[in-house]
Motif scaffolding. Sequence first.
Motif, PDB file in Angstrom:
ATOM      1  N   LEU A 127       0.825  -1.213   0.000  1.00 50.76           N
ATOM      2  CA  LEU A 127       0.000   0.000   0.000  1.00 50.76           C
ATOM      3  C   LEU A 127       0.856   1.258   0.000  1.00 50.76           C
ATOM      4  N   ASP A 128       1.929   1.255   0.788  1.00 48.84           N
ATOM      5  CA  ASP A 128       2.822   2.411   0.802  1.00 48.84           C
ATOM      6  C   ASP A 128       3.453   2.639  -0.557  1.00 48.84           C
ATOM      7  N   LEU A 129       3.833   1.549  -1.226  1.00 49.38           N
ATOM      8  CA  LEU A 129       4.439   1.675  -2.553  1.00 49.38           C
ATOM      9  C   LEU A 129       3.456   2.258  -3.572  1.00 49.38           C
ATOM     10  N   LEU A 130       2.203   1.762  -3.511  1.00 47.16           N
ATOM     11  CA  LEU A 130       1.179   2.279  -4.431  1.00 47.16           C
ATOM     12  C   LEU A 130       0.897   3.750  -4.173  1.00 47.16           C
ATOM     13  N   ARG A 131       0.881   4.136  -2.900  1.00 44.95           N
ATOM     14  CA  ARG A 131       0.643   5.541  -2.580  1.00 44.95           C
ATOM     15  C   ARG A 131       1.753   6.421  -3.124  1.00 44.95           C
ATOM     16  N   ALA A 132       2.985   5.937  -3.082  1.00 44.33           N
ATOM     17  CA  ALA A 132       4.105   6.716  -3.624  1.00 44.33           C
ATOM     18  C   ALA A 132       3.955   6.901  -5.130  1.00 44.33           C
ATOM     19  N   HIS A 133       3.618   5.817  -5.852  1.00 48.36           N
ATOM     20  CA  HIS A 133       3.423   5.923  -7.307  1.00 48.36           C
ATOM     21  C   HIS A 133       2.267   6.864  -7.633  1.00 48.36           C
ATOM     22  N   LEU A 134       1.176   6.741  -6.891  1.00 48.51           N
ATOM     23  CA  LEU A 134       0.015   7.596  -7.147  1.00 48.51           C
ATOM     24  C   LEU A 134       0.336   9.060  -6.927  1.00 48.51           C
ATOM     25  N   GLY A 135       1.138   9.359  -5.967  1.00 54.22           N
ATOM     26  CA  GLY A 135       1.532  10.747  -5.723  1.00 54.22           C
ATOM     27  C   GLY A 135       2.312  11.319  -6.886  1.00 54.22           C
ATOM     28  N   SER A 136       3.218  10.502  -7.460  1.00 51.98           N
ATOM     29  CA  SER A 136       4.003  10.991  -8.595  1.00 51.98           C
ATOM     30  C   SER A 136       3.131  11.204  -9.835  1.00 51.98           C
ATOM     31  N   GLN A 137       2.176  10.318 -10.015  1.00 56.24           N
ATOM     32  CA  GLN A 137       1.259  10.477 -11.150  1.00 56.24           C
ATOM     33  C   GLN A 137       0.420  11.729 -10.985  1.00 56.24           C
ATOM     34  N   ALA A 138      -0.062  11.983  -9.790  1.00 55.92           N
ATOM     35  CA  ALA A 138      -0.874  13.194  -9.552  1.00 55.92           C
ATOM     36  C   ALA A 138      -0.065  14.442  -9.828  1.00 55.92           C
ATOM     37  N   SER A 139       1.208  14.456  -9.426  1.00 58.06           N
ATOM     38  CA  SER A 139       2.059  15.616  -9.689  1.00 58.06           C
ATOM     39  C   SER A 139       2.242  15.828 -11.187  1.00 58.06           C
ATOM     40  N   THR A 140       2.481  14.728 -11.913  1.00 54.74           N
ATOM     41  CA  THR A 140       2.651  14.829 -13.366  1.00 54.74           C
ATOM     42  C   THR A 140       1.382  15.362 -14.045  1.00 54.74           C
ATOM     43  N   THR A 141       0.218  14.862 -13.582  1.00 60.33           N
ATOM     44  CA  THR A 141      -1.063  15.305 -14.159  1.00 60.33           C
ATOM     45  C   THR A 141      -1.273  16.792 -13.940  1.00 60.33           C
ATOM     46  N   ARG A 142      -0.991  17.275 -12.732  1.00 64.92           N
ATOM     47  CA  ARG A 142      -1.140  18.715 -12.469  1.00 64.92           C
ATOM     48  C   ARG A 142      -0.197  19.533 -13.330  1.00 64.92           C
ATOM     49  N   ALA A 143       0.992  19.013 -13.564  1.00 67.61           N
ATOM     50  CA  ALA A 143       1.951  19.740 -14.399  1.00 67.61           C
ATOM     51  C   ALA A 143       1.459  19.846 -15.836  1.00 67.61           C
ATOM     52  N   ILE A 144       0.912  18.737 -16.357  1.00 67.40           N
ATOM     53  CA  ILE A 144       0.403  18.752 -17.733  1.00 67.40           C
ATOM     54  C   ILE A 144      -0.774  19.703 -17.844  1.00 67.40           C
ATOM     55  N   SER A 145      -1.681  19.669 -16.839  1.00 66.42           N
ATOM     56  CA  SER A 145      -2.877  20.510 -16.882  1.00 66.42           C
ATOM     57  C   SER A 145      -2.509  21.987 -16.869  1.00 66.42           C
TER      58      SER A 145
END
Length: 803
Positions: A70-88
């Motif tokens: 779960l901790d690993l998935l949360r770390a990946h999800l955080g990076s994806q969210a940051s990338t999405t905000r950057a693209i937006s």
Amino acid sequence: MAKANAAVNGHADQLPSPPTDQQPDIFNARSIAEIKATLSRLHEQEAAVTARLDALVASQKDFSRELGRLDLLRAHLGSQASTTRAISHGMLSSAAETAERLSSAVRRLDMEQERVKATLDMVEQVAELKACVLGVTGSMEGPQDWETAASYLNRASKIPPEVVQGEFAERIVPTAEVPDPPSVTLNNASESLCGLFLREFDRAVKESNDAKITRFFKLFPLIGKSEVGLDVYGRYVCQGVAARARSNLNAGTGGAQSQDTFFYANALTRLFEHIAQIIDGHGGLVERHYGTGKMTRVIQRLQVEADVQGGIIIDTWSDERRIDRKLVDIKSYAFTFLVQSFLPGQRSSSTPRTGSPGHREPTAEEEGVDMKEIDANLNELSIMLGRWSLYARFVGDKCQPADADPEGPLVLPQFLLESSLAQKINNRLIGPFNAMTTFFVRRSVEKAFQLDESPSGLTLNPHKPLHSEPPHITSAVDDIMYIVKKIVQQSIATSQRAVVTNVIPTLSRVLGSDFIGMIQRKMRDEYYPKPPVPGAQPPEATVIAFLVLINNLDVAVDYVRRIVREHVEKGEDDPNSLEALFPLSDDAAVTRQALQSLQSSFESKVNDLLSDGIQVVFNNVVKNRLRPILADAFRDIDYQPRDHGATATHRAYDSAEEEDDSDEARGGELVRARFTAAWTELLLPISRILTANAFDRLLGVTVASLSRLLEKRLWSYHGRVNALGAIRLERDVSGIASAAVDVGSGAGRYRHREAFARCTQITTVMAMDEDEWEDVQRGGETAQVVDKLRAEERARARAMVSD
């Protein structure tokens, strides 16, 4: 994680329940056994808790592993969210702004293109308008080419009014030669050409120049004056209608031709035919140049002329035929013969024959009503009403809207229903037709009975031939039913619901009151078959006359049934079917119902009187002969013979068999032979005179009475029948049943044998052997053979046979 939770829950389910108040407590133990039991339970609980703790410790590793995932998935999800905000905030924001700018630019470009196109269209339309204005002016001033000028006006009419009346057109179109605004120029040209075409059209009409008439008629819709063209054309065709109608009417009015029975009917027919020819012949031209449905306006104008000319024909007919005077005469006619016939005390014994010189009723002609003239008027009225119905259907069909359902009922146009000719048809034709028909039917019934003649050469002696052909009826039936058929045909031929719904019920009422009433009075007062003394037979002439009256009723029902069936049972494809003659709304259904009501009402009234008449014949002619016939048939017959038949009675029985050469007697059926002879002597003379249906009714009543008498006689044989006699009795009863229905002619007589079912079953029970009787008592199959008898009746019949 989920698996770990499931494991924990599983182990938790396996743990023992905590101690309750009901479980033993070590501190309250009172004996060693209780202490040991308590300790044992505590050991079990300890083991269970230990097992649960071990399971939890074992599953700790799974929990740790799942938490790590779960901790690993949360770390990946955080990076994806940051990338999405950057693209937006980076790439998509600028792209969205660019798309919005492009969309706005495209919309502005489309709007500019539409405006440019609209401007170009308006410029082209103004150019077309200018060409039309100059073309109209040039065609009218120079070569006077009316077709070209009209075509220019037609082209100008297709330009939108806002363009013709717009400021741009008013600035561009006018020239030095044509300085007026285009709308004014076009309107002036249209009015000028309209007046010119009207003058030329009228001149062509006066010259009877069909080519010029057609030429200018086609130009009116091109200059926007369709209604003017249709009106002037309607006036033109109406002139021809009026001229021909006056010519046809003047050719015979006041002369010998007007005395022709169908002169005015033919005149009205020619009027409608001429209008129909105009509609058919000119409809294509009008529809082609003026548009679909425009012929209706011409038809309306033609109908106005039809109102005038048709009204003249009807008024002249009414005056020439003196219809109003005849209506007054028929309303005041007293029907003296009918009225006096229904008065009490009118007996044939005290009243001479109506046709004799000493007793002669005044005729309708002597009272001011000529039946021949009424008949002729009805014939002419029927034709005129039929032609009007045909004309109305034709006009209605031509005026049907283009979107009308072709399979739906025909609907007449309102202008036709409200026309003065339609009103005159209702008042001057339908009203007199209904009144005259009522009088004609009733007077025909009266006259038929005044001149009524009975068939000659009838006799109740079976050895003498009958000198008249069946059915043996009086002349009144044929005369009256001929009139009924004629009136029904005339009424239906009019195709008028108002006629059918008046005439058919009136016909039913007259038949029910006058025709049936007159026969009923004759049956009751003149020819009632009453014996001169109790126990004797009525006079032969009276019986014959009464039987002929019964035939009158039966044949009349058959006549009416055939008359109604002739019209009701025609298929829809038949041009003379009710659906073809009455296409409006539910007129055909109403007509069919009226005809069926006529038949059912007449049959109901006749059947009541017919049943009474049959009962009178049975009571006064037949009934008192039945008991002697049975008594004679069983005379000297003994049903207790010895085994060898040595009694004197049976020797006489056998002697009679030997002396009789008939097949029945040789078969030992003396009872049947005697019964058949007497039965035939009784009923055969009657069957020769009555119709098959009437005699069948009489036979049914007679057989029912005979079966009851025979059953009483059978019960009277109690103790006087042995086994052999039972067999002979069964044979004799069966022979009587067969002979009773085998008299006269006609199909279906065998069904009357059912009346003897109880008698034959009584003898069947008497003649049964022991096995069959036991089966009947058990309710077996043999019991169905004697189903008309109750259990106690079966036992009684069985007990009748002596040992």
